[in-house]
Write a protein that holds these residues in place. Structure first.
Motif, PDB file in Angstrom:
ATOM      1  N   GLU A  96       0.842  -1.197   0.000  1.00 35.26           N
ATOM      2  CA  GLU A  96       0.000   0.000   0.000  1.00 35.26           C
ATOM      3  C   GLU A  96       0.877   1.247   0.000  1.00 35.26           C
ATOM      4  O   GLU A  96       2.108   1.151  -0.002  1.00 35.26           O
ATOM      5  CB  GLU A  96      -0.927   0.015   1.232  1.00 35.26           C
ATOM      6  CG  GLU A  96      -1.910  -1.135   1.326  1.00 35.26           C
ATOM      7  CD  GLU A  96      -3.002  -1.126   0.247  1.00 35.26           C
ATOM      8  OE1 GLU A  96      -3.053  -0.187  -0.560  1.00 35.26           O
ATOM      9  OE2 GLU A  96      -3.816  -2.073   0.224  1.00 35.26           O
ATOM     10  N   LEU A  97       0.240   2.402   0.003  1.00 33.37           N
ATOM     11  CA  LEU A  97       0.961   3.672  -0.001  1.00 33.37           C
ATOM     12  C   LEU A  97       1.522   3.965   1.389  1.00 33.37           C
ATOM     13  O   LEU A  97       0.802   3.869   2.389  1.00 33.37           O
ATOM     14  CB  LEU A  97       0.025   4.804  -0.413  1.00 33.37           C
ATOM     15  CG  LEU A  97       0.701   6.175  -0.529  1.00 33.37           C
ATOM     16  CD1 LEU A  97       1.356   6.336  -1.891  1.00 33.37           C
ATOM     17  CD2 LEU A  97      -0.305   7.292  -0.302  1.00 33.37           C
ATOM     18  N   VAL A  98       2.791   4.312   1.438  1.00 30.83           N
ATOM     19  CA  VAL A  98       3.453   4.668   2.698  1.00 30.83           C
ATOM     20  C   VAL A  98       3.895   6.125   2.604  1.00 30.83           C
ATOM     21  O   VAL A  98       4.438   6.552   1.576  1.00 30.83           O
ATOM     22  CB  VAL A  98       4.661   3.750   2.953  1.00 30.83           C
ATOM     23  CG1 VAL A  98       5.510   4.267   4.116  1.00 30.83           C
ATOM     24  CG2 VAL A  98       4.189   2.329   3.225  1.00 30.83           C
ATOM     25  N   ARG A  99       3.657   6.875   3.677  1.00 28.53           N
ATOM     26  CA  ARG A  99       4.052   8.289   3.661  1.00 28.53           C
ATOM     27  C   ARG A  99       4.782   8.680   4.943  1.00 28.53           C
ATOM     28  O   ARG A  99       4.475   8.187   6.035  1.00 28.53           O
ATOM     29  CB  ARG A  99       2.828   9.193   3.481  1.00 28.53           C
ATOM     30  CG  ARG A  99       2.234   9.100   2.099  1.00 28.53           C
ATOM     31  CD  ARG A  99       1.396  10.298   1.748  1.00 28.53           C
ATOM     32  NE  ARG A  99       0.136  10.316   2.462  1.00 28.53           N
ATOM     33  CZ  ARG A  99      -0.833  11.192   2.206  1.00 28.53           C
ATOM     34  NH1 ARG A  99      -0.654  12.118   1.283  1.00 28.53           N
ATOM     35  NH2 ARG A  99      -1.964  11.152   2.875  1.00 28.53           N
ATOM     36  N   GLN A 115       5.087   3.869  -2.979  1.00 25.72           N
ATOM     37  CA  GLN A 115       3.860   3.187  -3.385  1.00 25.72           C
ATOM     38  C   GLN A 115       4.112   1.694  -3.494  1.00 25.72           C
ATOM     39  O   GLN A 115       4.962   1.256  -4.267  1.00 25.72           O
ATOM     40  CB  GLN A 115       3.362   3.742  -4.731  1.00 25.72           C
ATOM     41  CG  GLN A 115       2.119   3.075  -5.279  1.00 25.72           C
ATOM     42  CD  GLN A 115       0.913   3.195  -4.360  1.00 25.72           C
ATOM     43  OE1 GLN A 115       0.650   2.306  -3.551  1.00 25.72           O
ATOM     44  NE2 GLN A 115       0.192   4.307  -4.481  1.00 25.72           N
ATOM     45  N   GLY A 116       3.371   0.918  -2.722  1.00 22.88           N
ATOM     46  CA  GLY A 116       3.541  -0.526  -2.755  1.00 22.88           C
ATOM     47  C   GLY A 116       2.491  -1.243  -3.569  1.00 22.88           C
ATOM     48  O   GLY A 116       2.678  -2.406  -3.939  1.00 22.88           O
ATOM     49  N   ALA A 117       1.361  -0.577  -3.854  1.00 26.73           N
ATOM     50  CA  ALA A 117       0.297  -1.210  -4.639  1.00 26.73           C
ATOM     51  C   ALA A 117       0.694  -1.231  -6.106  1.00 26.73           C
ATOM     52  O   ALA A 117       1.084  -0.208  -6.669  1.00 26.73           O
ATOM     53  CB  ALA A 117      -1.015  -0.449  -4.459  1.00 26.73           C
ATOM     54  N   THR A 118       0.606  -2.385  -6.720  1.00 30.09           N
ATOM     55  CA  THR A 118       1.022  -2.520  -8.124  1.00 30.09           C
ATOM     56  C   THR A 118      -0.136  -2.800  -9.067  1.00 30.09           C
ATOM     57  O   THR A 118       0.038  -2.752 -10.278  1.00 30.09           O
ATOM     58  CB  THR A 118       2.052  -3.657  -8.260  1.00 30.09           C
ATOM     59  OG1 THR A 118       1.480  -4.880  -7.747  1.00 30.09           O
ATOM     60  CG2 THR A 118       3.313  -3.330  -7.480  1.00 30.09           C
ATOM     61  N   SER A 119      -1.314  -3.107  -8.535  1.00 27.23           N
ATOM     62  CA  SER A 119      -2.463  -3.384  -9.391  1.00 27.23           C
ATOM     63  C   SER A 119      -3.742  -3.102  -8.624  1.00 27.23           C
ATOM     64  O   SER A 119      -3.731  -2.938  -7.401  1.00 27.23           O
ATOM     65  CB  SER A 119      -2.451  -4.849  -9.857  1.00 27.23           C
ATOM     66  OG  SER A 119      -2.541  -5.725  -8.751  1.00 27.23           O
ATOM     67  N   GLY A 120      -4.861  -3.048  -9.342  1.00 28.08           N
ATOM     68  CA  GLY A 120      -6.145  -2.807  -8.717  1.00 28.08           C
ATOM     69  C   GLY A 120      -6.267  -1.376  -8.221  1.00 28.08           C
ATOM     70  O   GLY A 120      -5.616  -0.453  -8.719  1.00 28.08           O
TER      71      GLY A 120
END
Length: 272
Positions: A96-99, A115-120
């Motif tokens: 998921e998104l890390v900030r 950004q850790g999400a790669t799809s969807g």
């Protein structure tokens, strides 16, 4: 606003929220300043390289100079280079998104992202980088407030506003009493966790980063994503990884003199 410097800074801060540019009349109306005075300030800022006018009667926009100064300053602290691998690792783990948000006086500023999400579905708010986090509704802001006394937290929330200027989610706290209840839960848990608060359809969790040598709170690290995927159970499973990242970021801050010289105003307590 009394001095020319205060007025010029107010113009710059307003224009940051208008990346496509804005006319002199809009700036003057928003800041309650005479059009002639705003026009003079913009011409001075243009001569200094901070703003640009598209054509003789066109809208004014910021140049890249202001952003480059900020990036140069952050680069000189050395912390962003050290923190990025930690953010990347947490993003890879959480998918998921890390900030990363750093404290600046009474504010939290979003300065780092991975950004850790790669799809969807992906939560990817690039426009919020460099912006001040809303304390009462964001996961990072709530974690930050929970590390203070109730009195200090209320003072900061009243200063910034309980409600966002842009629409928040339906679960955003609607009263000080509701917010204080949320903060009490965060203190017991050791990290914040909310859904449909900062934005509708978004969930997030966060914890405070403490500088390893001084134990001064310097910011927060958060994980955010679509609430349909980042459920309470998933966030609880991510708690250990989030806390480990916060510890690693605190250790990384040893390499930056900035964090031993610039300490936040509020007297923050250590979350569990």
């Amino acid at each position: 606003m009394s001095s020319a410097l205060e007025k010029a800074l107010a113009v710059l801060e307003f224009m940051v929220r208008r990346p496509l540019g804005c006319p002199v009349s809009e700036i003057a109306s928003a800041l309650d300043m005479p059009v002639s005075g705003v026009h003079r300030l913009l011409k001075e800022l243009e001569r200094s390289g901070y703003v640009h006018q598209a054509h003789s009667m066109g809208e004014y926009t910021l140049t890249i100079k202001l952003a480059s100064l900020g990036l140069s300053f952050l680069g000189q602290t050395g912390f962003c280079d050290l923190s990025q691998p930690i953010l990347d690792d947490l993003a890879q783990t959480s998918q998921e998104l890390v900030r990363l948000a750093l404290a600046d006086g009474d504010h939290l500023i979003w300065v780092g992202v991975a950004q850790g999400a790669t799809s969807g579905l992906r939560y990817d708010p690039g426009s919020e980088q460099g912006q001040i986090a809303h304390l009462a509704s964001s996961a990072g802001g709530q974690a930050w407030l929970a590390a203070m006394s109730d009195e200090e937290a209320i003072a900061l929330v009243m200063q910034q506003g309980l409600h966002k200027t842009q629409p928040a989610g339906e679960a955003a706290p609607q009263s000080i009493a509701e917010l204080l209840s949320i903060l009490a839960t965060i203190r017991e848990r050791g990290y914040s966790m909310n859904s449909n608060s900062f934005l509708a359809g978004m969930a997030a969790m966060a914890t405070v980063i403490y500088q390893a040598d001084t134990q001064q709170a310097i910011g927060t690290v958060s994980i955010a994503g679509p609430s349909a995927r980042l459920t309470p159970t998933v966030m609880q499973d991510m708690a250990t990884a989030l806390k480990q990242a916060a510890l690693a970021l605190g250790e990384a801050s040893r390499a930056s003199l900035y964090f031993s010289q610039h300490r936040p105003k509020p007297a923050l307590r250590k979350l569990a």
